[in-house]
Design a protein around this motif. Structure first.
Motif, PDB file in Angstrom:
ATOM      1  N   PHE A   1       0.825  -1.202   0.000  1.00 46.03           N
ATOM      2  CA  PHE A   1       0.000   0.000   0.000  1.00 46.03           C
ATOM      3  C   PHE A   1       0.864   1.259   0.000  1.00 46.03           C
ATOM      4  N   ALA A   2       1.898   1.261   0.855  1.00 44.00           N
ATOM      5  CA  ALA A   2       2.759   2.434   0.946  1.00 44.00           C
ATOM      6  C   ALA A   2       3.566   2.650  -0.328  1.00 44.00           C
ATOM      7  N   LEU A   3       3.950   1.569  -0.996  1.00 46.76           N
ATOM      8  CA  LEU A   3       4.725   1.692  -2.233  1.00 46.76           C
ATOM      9  C   LEU A   3       3.936   2.417  -3.314  1.00 46.76           C
ATOM     10  N   VAL A   4       2.642   2.119  -3.410  1.00 41.13           N
ATOM     11  CA  VAL A   4       1.815   2.677  -4.476  1.00 41.13           C
ATOM     12  C   VAL A   4       1.220   4.033  -4.091  1.00 41.13           C
ATOM     13  N   LEU A   5       0.841   4.188  -2.827  1.00 39.69           N
ATOM     14  CA  LEU A   5       0.038   5.349  -2.437  1.00 39.69           C
ATOM     15  C   LEU A   5       0.815   6.440  -1.707  1.00 39.69           C
ATOM     16  N   SER A   6       2.051   6.173  -1.299  1.00 36.03           N
ATOM     17  CA  SER A   6       2.797   7.187  -0.549  1.00 36.03           C
ATOM     18  C   SER A   6       3.523   8.134  -1.501  1.00 36.03           C
ATOM     19  N   GLY A   7       3.993   9.246  -0.941  1.00 32.62           N
ATOM     20  CA  GLY A   7       4.758  10.216  -1.703  1.00 32.62           C
ATOM     21  C   GLY A   7       6.171  10.341  -1.173  1.00 32.62           C
ATOM     22  N   ALA A   8       6.904  11.304  -1.688  1.00 33.24           N
ATOM     23  CA  ALA A   8       8.300  11.473  -1.281  1.00 33.24           C
ATOM     24  C   ALA A   8       8.416  11.840   0.193  1.00 33.24           C
ATOM     25  N   ASN A   9       7.434  12.576   0.720  1.00 33.63           N
ATOM     26  CA  ASN A   9       7.486  13.016   2.116  1.00 33.63           C
ATOM     27  C   ASN A   9       6.721  12.105   3.064  1.00 33.63           C
ATOM     28  N   THR A  10       6.067  11.090   2.539  1.00 36.67           N
ATOM     29  CA  THR A  10       5.268  10.199   3.392  1.00 36.67           C
ATOM     30  C   THR A  10       5.721   8.747   3.285  1.00 36.67           C
ATOM     31  N   LYS A  11       6.914   8.517   2.812  1.00 37.76           N
ATOM     32  CA  LYS A  11       7.423   7.145   2.717  1.00 37.76           C
ATOM     33  C   LYS A  11       7.513   6.519   4.097  1.00 37.76           C
ATOM     34  N   THR A  12       7.135   5.254   4.181  1.00 35.99           N
ATOM     35  CA  THR A  12       7.310   4.506   5.423  1.00 35.99           C
ATOM     36  C   THR A  12       8.586   3.676   5.338  1.00 35.99           C
ATOM     37  N   LEU A  13       8.958   3.068   6.457  1.00 36.25           N
ATOM     38  CA  LEU A  13      10.227   2.338   6.508  1.00 36.25           C
ATOM     39  C   LEU A  13      10.332   1.220   5.472  1.00 36.25           C
ATOM     40  N   PRO A  14       9.319   0.341   5.315  1.00 36.77           N
ATOM     41  CA  PRO A  14       9.480  -0.731   4.318  1.00 36.77           C
ATOM     42  C   PRO A  14       9.744  -0.214   2.909  1.00 36.77           C
ATOM     43  N   VAL A  15       9.151   0.931   2.553  1.00 38.95           N
ATOM     44  CA  VAL A  15       9.388   1.498   1.221  1.00 38.95           C
ATOM     45  C   VAL A  15      10.756   2.160   1.154  1.00 38.95           C
ATOM     46  N   ALA A  16      11.151   2.825   2.233  1.00 40.03           N
ATOM     47  CA  ALA A  16      12.439   3.523   2.241  1.00 40.03           C
ATOM     48  C   ALA A  16      13.613   2.560   2.130  1.00 40.03           C
ATOM     49  N   ILE A  17      13.418   1.309   2.521  1.00 39.00           N
ATOM     50  CA  ILE A  17      14.505   0.334   2.418  1.00 39.00           C
ATOM     51  C   ILE A  17      14.953   0.170   0.969  1.00 39.00           C
ATOM     52  N   PHE A  18      14.036   0.339   0.043  1.00 35.42           N
ATOM     53  CA  PHE A  18      14.379   0.149  -1.365  1.00 35.42           C
ATOM     54  C   PHE A  18      15.277   1.249  -1.906  1.00 35.42           C
ATOM     55  N   ASN A  19      15.579   2.255  -1.103  1.00 36.00           N
ATOM     56  CA  ASN A  19      16.556   3.249  -1.540  1.00 36.00           C
ATOM     57  C   ASN A  19      17.939   2.640  -1.738  1.00 36.00           C
ATOM     58  N   PHE A  20      18.186   1.500  -1.084  1.00 40.39           N
ATOM     59  CA  PHE A  20      19.498   0.851  -1.186  1.00 40.39           C
ATOM     60  C   PHE A  20      19.537  -0.215  -2.279  1.00 40.39           C
ATOM     61  N   VAL A  21      18.465  -0.343  -3.036  1.00 32.09           N
ATOM     62  CA  VAL A  21      18.415  -1.299  -4.143  1.00 32.09           C
ATOM     63  C   VAL A  21      18.356  -0.516  -5.439  1.00 32.09           C
ATOM     64  N   SER A  22      19.353  -0.684  -6.268  1.00 29.27           N
ATOM     65  CA  SER A  22      19.398  -0.004  -7.562  1.00 29.27           C
ATOM     66  C   SER A  22      19.435  -1.028  -8.683  1.00 29.27           C
ATOM     67  N   TYR A  23      19.390  -0.534  -9.906  1.00 27.94           N
ATOM     68  CA  TYR A  23      19.384  -1.431 -11.066  1.00 27.94           C
ATOM     69  C   TYR A  23      20.701  -2.184 -11.196  1.00 27.94           C
ATOM     70  N   ALA A  24      21.801  -1.524 -10.874  1.00 29.10           N
ATOM     71  CA  ALA A  24      23.117  -2.122 -11.105  1.00 29.10           C
ATOM     72  C   ALA A  24      23.664  -2.860  -9.897  1.00 29.10           C
ATOM     73  N   SER A  25      23.314  -2.438  -8.691  1.00 26.44           N
ATOM     74  CA  SER A  25      23.912  -3.037  -7.508  1.00 26.44           C
ATOM     75  C   SER A  25      22.974  -2.896  -6.308  1.00 26.44           C
ATOM     76  N   ILE A  26      23.339  -3.587  -5.232  1.00 22.17           N
ATOM     77  CA  ILE A  26      22.584  -3.538  -3.980  1.00 22.17           C
ATOM     78  C   ILE A  26      23.569  -3.265  -2.853  1.00 22.17           C
ATOM     79  N   ASP A  27      23.263  -2.271  -2.046  1.00 23.51           N
ATOM     80  CA  ASP A  27      24.080  -1.963  -0.874  1.00 23.51           C
ATOM     81  C   ASP A  27      23.595  -2.858   0.265  1.00 23.51           C
ATOM     82  N   TRP A  28      24.164  -4.072   0.332  1.00 22.23           N
ATOM     83  CA  TRP A  28      23.669  -5.073   1.278  1.00 22.23           C
ATOM     84  C   TRP A  28      23.869  -4.654   2.730  1.00 22.23           C
ATOM     85  N   GLY A  29      24.969  -4.022   3.029  1.00 19.51           N
ATOM     86  CA  GLY A  29      25.218  -3.614   4.410  1.00 19.51           C
ATOM     87  C   GLY A  29      24.178  -2.629   4.909  1.00 19.51           C
TER      88      GLY A  29
END
Length: 283
Positions: free
Chosen positions: A220-248
């Motif tokens: 729900f948060a992935l589809v309906l949230s905005g840049a200022n209303t992101k929740t933690l589960p959605v914000a985790i994906f900031n460390f996942v990119s197309y080329a690499s993943i910041d596992w740490g």
């Protein structure tokens, strides 16, 4: 001399010895199965990406706090923590305010059809409603705000609370309310002053489970949230990119998401168990 077959009494004596050992082994395997990923996640959060990929440094490595610094300081995860807490708290409180009176009415007036509708709403997967929700809320210009997140989380939390509280109210004797009305209380007064205080374990169970669902919700948060209303589960994906993943950093963010829920579950487990089993002994 030929050996005599074991007597039934001997077999009965052996069973109690074998069963506890089997139970201990089975419980140990189940605990390890569930704990191992959490342990790996916690250990990996103190490693660099190079150490995570190096199998020889699974247990022996130089710990670092750079991942947590990256998560909490550079990416400002305290904002996402507040967003998750606010959405979970607001959706839980509103669902309790609406769901508890509804569950009481369904329980006391045997509204089986209404209870069945609530159960069907509990069964329907929420992801099937994301497209119409997005269309409706986009036309109302609500997408990206806290209001749409709270309402979407209430869709699952409200049926859950009603379903739990119906069973809890069913297990409470009606004679307590009848006696209170004989003493001069109105039906609403009997509910507010007698039934509601006695149902605190059920309220705690419903509220805790609702809060946990909202805190962990991702779709729900992935589809309906905005840049200022992101929740933690959605914000985790900031460390996942197309080329690499910041596992740490990803593991550190996952620890930040998991620890509050584990602490809540640890200190409130007695309420969860008592509330979920409240209606099991009815009759």
């Amino acid at each position: 001399m030929p050996t005599q077959p074991a007597r039934p009494t001997d077999r009965r004596r052996r069973k109690p010895r074998a069963y506890p050992a089997f139970r201990v082994v089975a419980l140990t395997l189940v605990v390890l199965l569930f704990i191992a990923p959490l342990v790996w996640m916690a250990v990996a959060s103190f490693k660099t990406n190079v150490d995570i990929y190096d199998a020889s440094k699974t247990f022996f490595f130089t710990p670092t706090l750079d991942n947590y610094e990256n998560v909490l300081s550079r990416n400002n995860y305290f904002v996402f923590i507040f967003n998750s807490f606010w959405v979970a708290f607001a959706s839980t409180v509103l669902s309790l305010l609406l769901g508890v009176p509804a569950a009481y009415a369904m329980s006391r007036f045997t509204m089986h059809r209404s209870a069945m509708v609530v159960l069907m709403a509990r069964i329907i997967p929420g992801v099937s409603l994301l497209v119409p929700w997005y269309f409706i809320f986009a036309n109302m210009r609500m997408v990206g705000g806290f209001g749409v997140l709270i309402l979407s989380h209430m869709f699952v939390a409200l049926p859950l609370i009603v379903y739990i509280m119906i069973s809890y109210f069913d297990s409470m004797p009606l004679e307590l309310e009848e006696q209170a009305q004989v003493d001069g209380l109105t039906p609403i007064g009997a509910f507010a002053r007698i039934t509601l205080p006695l149902s605190i374990p059920g309220l705690a169970t419903a509220g805790i489970l609702s809060f946990i669902f909202s805190w962990n919700n991702f779709m729900f948060a992935l589809v309906l949230s905005g840049a200022n209303t992101k929740t933690l589960p959605v914000a985790i994906f900031n460390f996942v990119s197309y080329a690499s993943i910041d596992w740490g950093s990803l593991m550190s963010a996952a620890v930040v998401v998991t620890v509050p829920i584990m602490v809540i579950a640890l200190f409130t487990q007695k309420y969860i168990v008592s509330g979920l089993t409240a209606g099991a002994t009815k009759g």
